[in-house]
Design an enzyme around this catalytic site. Structure first.
Site, mmCIF file in Angstrom:
data_model
loop_
_atom_site.group_PDB
_atom_site.id
_atom_site.type_symbol
_atom_site.label_atom_id
_atom_site.label_comp_id
_atom_site.label_asym_id
_atom_site.label_seq_id
_atom_site.Cartn_x
_atom_site.Cartn_y
_atom_site.Cartn_z
ATOM 1 N N GLY A 12 -53.189 -47.015 -42.240
ATOM 2 C CA GLY A 12 -53.605 -45.814 -41.525
ATOM 3 C C GLY A 12 -52.686 -44.608 -41.674
ATOM 4 O O GLY A 12 -52.297 -44.216 -42.780
ATOM 5 N N TYR A 151 -54.364 -48.281 -22.553
ATOM 6 C CA TYR A 151 -54.003 -47.556 -23.789
ATOM 7 C C TYR A 151 -53.625 -46.118 -23.436
ATOM 8 O O TYR A 151 -52.610 -45.595 -23.904
ATOM 9 C CB TYR A 151 -55.147 -47.588 -24.817
ATOM 10 C CG TYR A 151 -54.806 -46.807 -26.069
ATOM 11 C CD1 TYR A 151 -53.774 -47.225 -26.920
ATOM 12 C CD2 TYR A 151 -55.482 -45.627 -26.393
ATOM 13 C CE1 TYR A 151 -53.430 -46.495 -28.060
ATOM 14 C CE2 TYR A 151 -55.145 -44.891 -27.527
ATOM 15 C CZ TYR A 151 -54.113 -45.337 -28.353
ATOM 16 O OH TYR A 151 -53.772 -44.596 -29.474
ATOM 17 N N LYS A 155 -50.031 -44.133 -23.948
ATOM 18 C CA LYS A 155 -49.864 -42.873 -24.682
ATOM 19 C C LYS A 155 -49.411 -41.734 -23.747
ATOM 20 O O LYS A 155 -48.732 -40.812 -24.199
ATOM 21 C CB LYS A 155 -51.152 -42.529 -25.442
ATOM 22 C CG LYS A 155 -51.385 -43.448 -26.643
ATOM 23 C CD LYS A 155 -50.253 -43.306 -27.680
ATOM 24 C CE LYS A 155 -50.463 -44.136 -28.927
ATOM 25 N NZ LYS A 155 -49.414 -43.955 -29.937
HETATM 26 P P1 NDP Z 1 -53.552 -48.709 -37.879
HETATM 27 O O1 NDP Z 1 -54.005 -49.930 -37.168
HETATM 28 O O2 NDP Z 1 -54.219 -48.361 -39.167
HETATM 29 O O3 NDP Z 1 -51.975 -48.780 -38.138
HETATM 30 C C1 NDP Z 1 -51.092 -49.255 -37.149
HETATM 31 C C2 NDP Z 1 -49.731 -49.512 -37.782
HETATM 32 O O4 NDP Z 1 -48.843 -49.935 -36.732
HETATM 33 C C3 NDP Z 1 -49.757 -50.593 -38.820
HETATM 34 O O5 NDP Z 1 -48.971 -50.205 -39.918
HETATM 35 C C4 NDP Z 1 -49.140 -51.785 -38.127
HETATM 36 O O6 NDP Z 1 -48.435 -52.561 -39.057
HETATM 37 C C5 NDP Z 1 -48.169 -51.111 -37.149
HETATM 38 N N1 NDP Z 1 -47.895 -51.973 -36.003
HETATM 39 C C6 NDP Z 1 -48.779 -52.370 -35.058
HETATM 40 N N2 NDP Z 1 -48.195 -53.223 -34.205
HETATM 41 C C7 NDP Z 1 -46.910 -53.370 -34.634
HETATM 42 C C8 NDP Z 1 -45.810 -54.142 -34.170
HETATM 43 N N3 NDP Z 1 -45.913 -54.948 -33.107
HETATM 44 N N4 NDP Z 1 -44.640 -54.050 -34.831
HETATM 45 C C9 NDP Z 1 -44.527 -53.255 -35.926
HETATM 46 N N5 NDP Z 1 -45.531 -52.507 -36.402
HETATM 47 C C10 NDP Z 1 -46.713 -52.573 -35.766
HETATM 48 O O7 NDP Z 1 -53.700 -47.507 -36.833
HETATM 49 P P2 NDP Z 1 -53.383 -45.933 -36.921
HETATM 50 O O8 NDP Z 1 -52.809 -45.571 -38.213
HETATM 51 O O9 NDP Z 1 -54.604 -45.249 -36.460
HETATM 52 O O10 NDP Z 1 -52.317 -45.818 -35.756
HETATM 53 C C11 NDP Z 1 -51.029 -45.258 -35.937
HETATM 54 C C12 NDP Z 1 -50.624 -44.555 -34.652
HETATM 55 O O11 NDP Z 1 -51.519 -43.482 -34.397
HETATM 56 C C13 NDP Z 1 -50.669 -45.426 -33.408
HETATM 57 O O12 NDP Z 1 -49.548 -45.129 -32.594
HETATM 58 C C14 NDP Z 1 -51.949 -45.002 -32.702
HETATM 59 O O13 NDP Z 1 -51.900 -45.218 -31.324
HETATM 60 C C15 NDP Z 1 -51.963 -43.532 -33.055
HETATM 61 N N6 NDP Z 1 -53.241 -42.866 -32.965
HETATM 62 C C16 NDP Z 1 -54.328 -43.297 -33.673
HETATM 63 C C17 NDP Z 1 -55.536 -42.619 -33.555
HETATM 64 C C18 NDP Z 1 -56.780 -43.081 -34.252
HETATM 65 O O14 NDP Z 1 -57.884 -42.636 -33.864
HETATM 66 N N7 NDP Z 1 -56.695 -43.923 -35.284
HETATM 67 C C19 NDP Z 1 -55.654 -41.419 -32.740
HETATM 68 C C20 NDP Z 1 -54.462 -41.056 -32.016
HETATM 69 C C21 NDP Z 1 -53.300 -41.746 -32.159
HETATM 70 P P3 NDP Z 1 -48.362 -54.177 -39.075
HETATM 71 O O15 NDP Z 1 -49.645 -54.689 -38.523
HETATM 72 O O16 NDP Z 1 -48.124 -54.507 -40.525
HETATM 73 O O17 NDP Z 1 -47.188 -54.476 -38.224
HETATM 74 C C1 8X3 Z 2 -56.759 -43.074 -30.518
HETATM 75 C C2 8X3 Z 2 -57.851 -42.128 -30.123
HETATM 76 O O1 8X3 Z 2 -59.804 -41.787 -28.510
HETATM 77 O O2 8X3 Z 2 -59.482 -44.014 -29.386
HETATM 78 O O3 8X3 Z 2 -55.567 -42.775 -29.868
HETATM 79 O O4 8X3 Z 2 -57.996 -43.148 -27.722
HETATM 80 S S1 8X3 Z 2 -58.802 -42.834 -28.878
#
Ligand code: NDP
Ligand code: 8X3
Length: 252
Positions: A12, A151, A155
């Site tokens: 991501g 969640y 955040k």
């Molecule tokens: P993904 O699931 O694609 O990526 C999440 C990443 O976090 C992975 O690389 C995973 O790696 C790592 N991760 C998760 N748990 C752990 C852990 N316990 N230890 C170490 N690494 C961990 O999601 P996103 O890219 O969307 O999310 C990235 C960030 O963006 C998050 O903080 C999310 O809350 C935030 N976000 C996402 C949004 C969305 O709509 N997608 C919107 C707003 C914010 P691995 O599993 O290899 O450990």
């Molecule tokens: C990820 C966006 O709307 O799923 O932080 O909370 S939402």
């Protein structure tokens, strides 16, 4: 040459950010995550473009986090830019129905994990009186939505930690800022719905969600501003999204 550490680089937003920094090639890159196979693949993909090191640890395990950061040597041991990105949602349930294990996962990863990674790096930044921290929050840290409860709480905590870090680190000239995305199409919903791909796909149907590359570009922009500029708090939405609960699915 600056050293950049990205948590959650295996997927991501973190993965797109790793590729964005690697494409410039002018930094040392430390890429973190739990999935070793993905870290190996990333290493192979990016090693010709950038000076790269991967670190495998779970941000929930404070001993592993501290040991992993302490294991960094040479140019990798001085972290100039920390991108606190690792995190996820686990479940989408009314508060009366939520799984306590899901609650633990979100608070442990999104809040405590971010703190565990940050403290040892902040201590070295303070010693050098220099550094830049980008915290990846969410619109879920700015508002709440039905079934988002824990969640959103996690955040909102990131939002508070971002502001607190900026106060506490002001004396040392360390920049701290948050980027708070709305809906980004990543593995986020796969994780939230525990591998239910059909349900995960529905989240992004009928409108153009943000792409992880959109956020990666913004992260790169934030950390390449002149030193006197600190982008402190940014909300980034897909054009179709007005709030967590209002998405226009009738745009062309
Ligand atoms: P993904 O699931 O694609 O990526 C999440 C990443 O976090 C992975 O690389 C995973 O790696 C790592 N991760 C998760 N748990 C752990 C852990 N316990 N230890 C170490 N690494 C961990 O999601 P996103 O890219 O969307 O999310 C990235 C960030 O963006 C998050 O903080 C999310 O809350 C935030 N976000 C996402 C949004 C969305 O709509 N997608 C919107 C707003 C914010 P691995 O599993 O290899 O450990
Ligand atoms: C990820 C966006 O709307 O799923 O932080 O909370 S939402």
């Amino acid at each position: 040459m600056k050293t950049v550490l990205i948590t959650g680089a295996t997927s991501g937003i973190g993965l797109a950010t790793a590729r964005r920094f690697a494409s410039e090639g002018n930094c040392n890159l430390i890429l973190c995550g739990r999935r070793a196979d993905r870290l190996d693949k990333l290493n192979k993909e990016l090693e010709s473009k950038v000076n790269l090191k991967t670190l495998q640890f779970d941000v929930r395990d404070k001993t592993d986090v501290i040991n992993a950061i302490a294991s960094l040597e040479g140019e990798f041991s001085t972290i100039d830019i920390l991108i606190n990105n690792a995190g996820n949602a686990h479940g989408l349930d009314y508060i009366q129905d939520g799984s306590m294990d899901d609650w633990d996962a979100m608070m442990d990863i999104n809040v405590k994990g971010l703190l565990y990674v940050s403290q040892p790096i902040i201590q070295q930044m303070i010693a050098r009186k220099s550094g830049h921290i980008i915290n990846i929050g969410s619109t879920a840290g700015k508002e709440v939505y039905p079934k988002g409860n824990v969640y959103c709480a996690s955040k909102h905590a990131v939002d508070a930690i971002n502001k607190s870090m900026r106060l506490d680190l002001n004396a040392y000239g360390i920049r701290v800022g948050a980027i708070n995305p709305g809906l980004v199409e990543t593995e986020f919903s796969q994780v939230r719905f525990k591998g239910d791909s059909e349900r995960a796909c529905q989240v992004y149907k009928g409108y153009q969600a943000l792409k992880p590359e959109d956020i990666a570009d913004i992260i790169h922009f934030c950390v390449t501003r002149p030193y006197h500029v600190n982008i402190a708090d940014l909300v980034v939405l897909p054009t179709a999204q007005a709030s967590s609960t209002m998405i226009n699915k009738n745009l062309d």
